[in-house]
Design an enzyme around this catalytic site. Structure first.
Site, PDB file in Angstrom:
ATOM      1  CD1 TRP A 168      13.221   2.740 -33.679  1.00 37.44           C
ATOM      2  CD2 TRP A 168      14.620   4.250 -34.530  1.00 37.44           C
ATOM      3  NE1 TRP A 168      13.293   2.526 -35.032  1.00 37.44           N
ATOM      4  CE2 TRP A 168      14.149   3.444 -35.586  1.00 37.44           C
ATOM      5  CE3 TRP A 168      15.526   5.276 -34.807  1.00 37.44           C
ATOM      6  CZ2 TRP A 168      14.543   3.627 -36.892  1.00 37.44           C
ATOM      7  CZ3 TRP A 168      15.928   5.458 -36.122  1.00 37.44           C
ATOM      8  CH2 TRP A 168      15.441   4.638 -37.145  1.00 37.44           C
ATOM      9  CG  ASP A 228      -0.195  -0.034   2.537  1.00 42.37           C
ATOM     10  OD1 ASP A 228       1.006  -0.369   2.528  1.00 42.37           O
ATOM     11  OD2 ASP A 228      -0.823   0.258   3.566  1.00 42.37           O
ATOM     12  CD  GLN A 229       6.496   1.007  -1.036  1.00 46.71           C
ATOM     13  OE1 GLN A 229       6.773   0.276  -0.094  1.00 46.71           O
ATOM     14  NE2 GLN A 229       7.416   1.480  -1.851  1.00 46.71           N
ATOM     15  N   GLY A 275      10.571   9.942 -25.632  1.00 51.01           N
ATOM     16  CA  GLY A 275      10.702   9.693 -27.062  1.00 51.01           C
ATOM     17  C   GLY A 275      11.445   8.414 -27.349  1.00 51.01           C
ATOM     18  CG  MET A 325      21.958   9.778 -29.725  1.00 54.57           C
ATOM     19  SD  MET A 325      20.276   9.173 -30.015  1.00 54.57           S
ATOM     20  CE  MET A 325      19.699  10.358 -31.233  1.00 54.57           C
ATOM     21  CD  GLU A 362      16.492   8.116 -31.561  1.00 54.30           C
ATOM     22  OE1 GLU A 362      16.612   7.230 -32.438  1.00 54.30           O
ATOM     23  OE2 GLU A 362      16.753   7.913 -30.374  1.00 54.30           O
ATOM     24  CE1 TYR A 363      18.422  10.823 -34.896  1.00 56.18           C
ATOM     25  CE2 TYR A 363      17.243   9.459 -36.462  1.00 56.18           C
ATOM     26  CZ  TYR A 363      18.227   9.612 -35.497  1.00 56.18           C
ATOM     27  OH  TYR A 363      19.010   8.546 -35.137  1.00 56.18           O
ATOM     28  CD1 TRP A 412      21.555   1.631 -25.933  1.00 53.30           C
ATOM     29  CD2 TRP A 412      20.297   3.283 -25.141  1.00 53.30           C
ATOM     30  NE1 TRP A 412      20.284   1.163 -25.886  1.00 53.30           N
ATOM     31  CE2 TRP A 412      19.483   2.160 -25.392  1.00 53.30           C
ATOM     32  CE3 TRP A 412      19.716   4.436 -24.623  1.00 53.30           C
ATOM     33  CZ2 TRP A 412      18.101   2.166 -25.174  1.00 53.30           C
ATOM     34  CZ3 TRP A 412      18.358   4.440 -24.415  1.00 53.30           C
ATOM     35  CH2 TRP A 412      17.570   3.321 -24.686  1.00 53.30           C
TER      36      TRP A 412
END
Length: 614
Positions: free
Chosen positions: A347, A318-319, A345, A454, A388-389, A594
């Site tokens: 890809w 219940d938190q 967002g 990227m 992108e993009y 990534w």
């Protein structure tokens, strides 16, 4: 860059638990009546079951007060403009403008004398129902139908801040019948209910940031919308890093908690948390011109056992907040200098940015409301846009215009202010007339703290027959398949547009890309298709490739290896060291990667980034 999807395409989703599971505390029962004459055979009573600031759960209870059985029932009511029903159960709910109608479904239309039946719904907005009718007559639930909920209190301000305590105060809310008290929230948890307009909080941790908001209750126990939130840092502790210091940022993916079994706790146990400055939480969605939740279950519902939790404390059923957000909160308590941004967002979910660009101010408002939701406002230090993009093609093609990115980031900066971070992940297409020339990245740069360039996924097995090439070349080299597809070309182009190196981060992939059917060990060989990967063809984590296909050479600052008929390229601690040295030589802000789960259990790639930027 290539139009092939980068690794972030893999959004493993799971049905989210209902938002109501994380609602703010239960509001009181409010019965609505119509005109003075009561319906002879039925009443309808409204209950606001829960309110979580950006939405609520409501319930209507119909009672047969007559002496004959009802064979059907219809409840009608009005909401003010801006308050709507978004989903319903146990009734068919329709609307005409601001007028709403709930009709029984086949199995619950029959109601014996004295019996009751209820139907529920989720809604958006802060308005209260009025003008209730049941089966054409007044609902006569026994209270004033015009009793509106209270307004939002003023945004709190802090005073008397010490290492372990502080006081917040706020301007009073208003209500047509009077305000009874206020619920005070620290982060997503209610910490007090007070009758005045201030609260003294104590037992805090020094050098830690806390976020507060307040919700008013009226004399009928209705809750209104939450106030704005304020973030306050207690004194003492370690000073935050110099804003001009090097950025060491990693992406944490919400879907990694599924098949990858990678959790926030892994950032701690791997040692990576001690070697980073920022985390980008990926991804929130962009739908209907608004920022929306990506995966509610992973984000704030998934329950963690004690052994899975950052602080060794299990979640309770219940938190008010669980999932990755609560684990990130615990990580920040342990590493208070880490900044967490919510990235939207990616890809897969960039298709919604075009509509967002049509009304940047409304988009920014929606993003701020979501990121600063009182349940998790203390978790996030800003927002990242991963489009992108803009004005170019990714998974889909955007035609919103060259100024769209600038307009969106400008609106976000205005809404989020100078106290929050605003960043963006951008293309690394350094070719002439490529993606970096399609949008006004220079014009948008004043509104961001930094860009994440990227500089990976330049080449891969979407070109199934090759030629084989490093997916993240630092520089050009003889035989590179496409001119301008390298980090140096991208950074040079961005600097040439007038963007300072201090606003640019170099991207590193914690994964490799590979082909099969390759006979040539050196880059440039032909292939028959993508090599097999654990989750997707043509891509594999560094932690796997390190053992299964050790690097045998380097090209353009990136490692490669031929194992049997497979050919892979990826970064190693040694090549990352070289790229970090180049990053410093270029005067860049830092580096990002990534994503965390591709690293080894002891975080050797994150360590290489950290050491290389010292």
């Amino acid at each position: 860059m290539s139009t092939a999807p980068p690794p972030r395409i893999r959004l493993f989703r799971r049905l989210a638990a209902t938002v109501a599971a994380f609602a703010l505390p239960i509001a009181g029962l409010v019965a609505l009546a119509g005109p003075a004459q009561a319906a002879a055979s039925a009443t309808a009573t409204y209950t606001k079951v829960s309110d979580w600031g950006t939405g609520f759960e409501g319930k209507w209870t119909v009672k047969n007060t007559g002496t004959t059985t009802l064979t059907s029932w219809t409840v009608e009511w009005d909401y003010p403009s801006g308050t709507t029903v978004t989903s319903a159960w146990d009734a068919t709910v329709t609307s005409s403008g601001t007028h709403w109608t709930g009709k029984n479904v086949g199995w619950n239309g029959t109601l014996a004398p004295g019996a009751t039946i209820s139907f529920g719904f989720n809604g958006a907005g802060s308005g209260a129902p009025s003008g209730c009718k049941v089966n054409g007559g007044s609902c006569d639930g026994g209270s004033n139908p015009t009793d509106s909920p209270p307004s939002a209190p003023g945004t709190p301000t802090a005073s008397g801040v010490t290492d372990t305590s502080l006081t917040i105060g706020w301007s009073a809310a208003t209500d047509d019948k009077g305000v009874k008290n206020y619920d005070v929230y620290r982060g997503g948890a209610k910490v007090a209910t007070v009758t005045g307009t201030s609260y003294a909080d104590s037992g805090l941790t020094k050098g830690t940031t806390y976020t507060y908001s307040v919700v008013a209750r009226d004399t009928a126990d209705q809750t209104g919308p939450a106030s704005g939130s304020v973030s306050v840092t207690t004194t003492g502790g370690t000073n935050p890093p110099d804003p001009g210091g090097k950025v060491k940022l990693g992406y944490f993916t919400e879907w990694g908690v599924y098949g990858r079994n990678y959790h926030v706790k892994n950032l701690d146990t791997s040692g990576s948390a001690a070697k980073i400055t920022h985390i980008n939480y990926a991804f929130g969605n962009v739908q209907g011109g608004k920022c929306t939740i990506g995966d509610a279950y992973a984000d704030y519902d998934k329950a963690y056992t004690a052994d899975q939790s950052v602080d060794g404390v299990a979640d309770n059923w219940d938190q008010p907040l669980r999932g990755n957000f609560n684990q990130l909160r615990k990580l920040k308590a342990k590493y208070p200098n880490i900044k967490v941004l919510w990235s939207f967002g990616g890809w897969t979910w960039s298709g919604g940015f075009g509509q967002a660009a049509a009304n940047p101010a409304a988009f920014a408002d929606s993003c701020y409301s979501l990121v600063e939701d009182p349940r998790w406002a203390d978790v996030f230090d800003g927002i990242d846009i991963d489009w992108e993009y803009p004005n170019a093609c990714g998974l889909s093609c955007d035609t919103s215009g060259a100024a769209s990115l600038k307009n969106v980031l400008s609106a976000l900066r205005t809404k989020f202010g100078s106290s929050n971070l605003v960043t963006a992940a951008i293309s690394a297409d350094g070719s002439n007339g490529g993606k970096l020339d399609a949008a006004d990245y220079a014009g948008a740069s004043p509104y961001v703290d930094f860009y994440n360039v990227m500089t990976y996924d330049f080449f891969g097995a979407w070109a199934a027959q090759g030629p084989t090439a490093p997916h993240s070349p630092l520089t050009s080299y003889a035989g590179i398949p496409t001119a301008g597809f390298n980090s140096e070309a991208a950074i040079t182009k961005l600097k040439g547009k007038g963007i300072a190196g201090s606003k640019l981060n170099l991207g590193i992939g914690f994964y490799g890309r590979g082909w099969t059917g390759v006979t040539q060990a050196a880059p440039g060989g032909t292939a028959s298709g993508p090599a097999q990967g654990t989750y997707e063809q043509g891509i594999e984590d560094y932690k796997v490739l390190k053992g299964s296909c050790p690097a045998t050479g380097t090209v353009a600052g990136t490692a490669y290896a031929k194992c049997g008929s497979n050919w892979w390229s990826y970064d190693t601690p040694a090549t990352i060291a070289g790229k970090m040295n180049w990053t410093k030589q270029q005067g860049l802000r830092g580096a990002f990667y990534w994503e965390f789960s591709g690293d080894t259990a002891n975080g050797e790639l994150a360590s290489a980034v950290h050491t290389g930027l010292q």
